[in-house]
Design a protein around this motif. Structure first.
Motif, PDB file in Angstrom:
ATOM      1  N   HIS A 101       0.728  -1.231   0.077  1.00 38.14           N
ATOM      2  CA  HIS A 101       0.038  -0.034   0.076  1.00 38.14           C
ATOM      3  C   HIS A 101       0.957   1.254   0.031  1.00 38.14           C
ATOM      4  CE1 HIS A 101       0.866  -0.768   4.117  1.00 38.14           C
ATOM      5  NE2 HIS A 101       0.932   0.422   4.401  1.00 38.14           N
ATOM      6  N   SER A 105      -3.110   6.579   1.134  1.00 35.90           N
ATOM      7  CA  SER A 105      -3.586   7.060  -0.138  1.00 35.90           C
ATOM      8  C   SER A 105      -5.129   6.993  -0.211  1.00 35.90           C
ATOM      9  CB  SER A 105      -3.315   5.650  -1.136  1.00 35.90           C
ATOM     10  OG  SER A 105      -4.079   4.636  -0.747  1.00 35.90           O
ATOM     11  N   TYR A 106      -5.799   6.482   0.976  1.00 34.63           N
ATOM     12  CA  TYR A 106      -7.336   6.748   0.958  1.00 34.63           C
ATOM     13  C   TYR A 106      -7.656   8.166   1.578  1.00 34.63           C
ATOM     14  CZ  TYR A 106      -6.001   5.794   5.764  1.00 34.63           C
ATOM     15  OH  TYR A 106      -5.255   5.726   6.959  1.00 34.63           O
ATOM     16  N   GLY A 151     -12.614   5.343  -9.696  1.00 38.73           N
ATOM     17  CA  GLY A 151     -12.294   5.190  -8.153  1.00 38.73           C
ATOM     18  C   GLY A 151     -13.061   4.288  -7.374  1.00 38.73           C
ATOM     19  N   TYR A 154     -14.291   4.680   0.096  1.00 38.20           N
ATOM     20  CA  TYR A 154     -13.947   3.957   1.531  1.00 38.20           C
ATOM     21  C   TYR A 154     -15.008   4.664   2.699  1.00 38.20           C
ATOM     22  CZ  TYR A 154      -9.339   3.972  -0.710  1.00 38.20           C
ATOM     23  OH  TYR A 154      -8.262   3.554  -1.620  1.00 38.20           O
ATOM     24  N   ARG A 205     -12.158   8.225  -3.394  1.00 33.66           N
ATOM     25  CA  ARG A 205     -10.883   8.516  -4.225  1.00 33.66           C
ATOM     26  C   ARG A 205     -10.477   7.957  -5.416  1.00 33.66           C
ATOM     27  NH1 ARG A 205      -9.516  12.546  -3.148  1.00 33.66           N
ATOM     28  NH2 ARG A 205      -7.485  12.166  -3.120  1.00 33.66           N
ATOM     29  N   ALA A 207      -8.403   5.429  -7.988  1.00 34.86           N
ATOM     30  CA  ALA A 207      -7.730   4.277  -7.863  1.00 34.86           C
ATOM     31  C   ALA A 207      -6.183   4.318  -8.281  1.00 34.86           C
ATOM     32  CB  ALA A 207      -8.409   3.183  -8.571  1.00 34.86           C
ATOM     33  N   ASN A 221      -4.444   2.997  -4.008  1.00 41.87           N
ATOM     34  CA  ASN A 221      -5.450   2.785  -3.305  1.00 41.87           C
ATOM     35  C   ASN A 221      -5.283   1.757  -2.484  1.00 41.87           C
ATOM     36  OD1 ASN A 221      -7.117   0.251  -4.322  1.00 41.87           O
ATOM     37  ND2 ASN A 221      -6.283   1.380  -6.064  1.00 41.87           N
TER      38      ASN A 221
END
Length: 329
Positions: A101, A105-106, A151, A154, A205, A207, A221
């Motif tokens: 990850h 990023s989220y 996208g 979350y 958000r 991807a 993501n």
């Protein structure tokens, strides 16, 4: 470098740069580099090995590597603050792999650089796998890339001090609802306080994003980490038996709310790990990564491994946006 050539972090030792094997030698080298940002963009990740940096001597090195050190606000990984915006890298149980990850990023903003410091190497295992985000993206099936083009959405449920997962107090490093709300306002997130004191947050958000210097499009993501399938079949089944998906500490869907198939999630997780290169820690090592170009994770380990992490931001060009994103990044 073509898309099929191997990539691995650049290892820098005292002998390589003709400096003494000490924190002073490393700081002398860093002061002489000039444009560290350009060096990092070119290498994507740098390992400083053999300089014998201890936790007590870390601050001086971090001041050179990470201008504008950031607090880990709105992070979802279990970790403890141990210094001036220095944290344990994670407190996730050692027997589990942490998949690849990019940090935060989220979120609506993310750190541009990360530094990991090995304060104590594991007895066995415990490597930090790192992956070139462009190669990770290219490794995915066209169908997966196409489905993620719009996208992801979350959702977090942060309890008020007692419950499953992280509390909103730990997440935002405050006991003030007003301060948590002030952080969320203007980020594009939707949030609401539930009667039991839980803070529910949702955001959409991209991807993928493009790096502002290289222009490389990278997978960016954490769908596989936020999806129950990323935890394995047994754990996912146990969670479903406890509570509906929308009430889990974290969950993810496509941007339009459509569920993400479990097969997509396992493909993303497994191909990221397959494409990764392991950084095998030695006590005193440091790893500097460009948090957009490179994803990171953790291999299982035994022993009392202790790796610390710190992060920083840099001024962002107006052109920094994902292929399907404009605005608040």
């Amino acid at each position: 470098m073509d898309d099929h050539s191997p990539w691995k972090p650049l290892v820098v030792t005292p002998a390589d740069v003709e400096e003494e094997p000490s924190p002073a030698g490393l700081t002398a080298h860093l002061r002489g580099i000039g444009d560290l940002r350009a060096r990092l963009v070119e290498a994507k990740a740098l390992v400083f090995r053999g300089f014998r940096v201890t936790a007590a001597e870390l601050d001086g090195v971090l001041d050179l590597l990470l201008p504008g050190r950031l607090a880990y606000v709105h992070g979802n990984s279990p970790r403890s603050k141990v210094g001036r915006n220095v944290y344990t890298s994670t407190e996730y149980p050692p027997e589990y792999t942490i998949s690849l990850h990019n940090e935060l990023s989220y979120a609506h903003r993310w750190p541009s650089r990360l530094v990991f410091h090995c304060d104590r190497a594991a007895e066995t295992g415990g490597a930090t796998p790192v992956v070139d985000g462009a190669r990770w993206l290219a490794s995915l099936d066209p169908e997966v890339r196409e489905r993620f083009a719009g996208g992801v959405r979350y959702t977090q449920n942060l309890h008020g001090g007692k419950g499953f997962g992280r509390s909103w107090q730990d997440t935002f490093e405050t006991d003030s609802r007003a301060e948590a709300e002030a952080y969320l306002d203007g980020t594009g997130a939707e949030y609401a306080w539930r009667p039991d004191g839980t803070l529910r947050i949702s955001r959409t958000r991209p991807a993928t994003v493009r790096h502002p210097v290289t222009g490389a499009e990278v997978w960016f993501n954490q769908a596989d980490q936020w999806h129950a399938a990323g935890l394995g079949d047994a754990t996912a089944a146990a969670l479903r038996a406890i509570m509906p998906e929308r009430d889990l500490p974290q969950s993810v869907a496509f941007a339009d709310g459509t569920p993400i198939p479990a097969g997509y999630v396992t493909q993303i997780r497994d191909r990221g790990l397959d494409a990764a290169v392991d950084v095998d820690w030695r006590t005193g090592d440091l790893l500097l990564v460009d948090n957009v170009l490179v994803g990171h994770g953790r291999r299982p380990f035994t022993g009392r491994r202790r790796v610390l992490v710190a992060m920083s931001d840099e001024p962002r060009p107006a052109a920094w946006a994902g292929p399907h994103e404009e605005g608040d990044t």
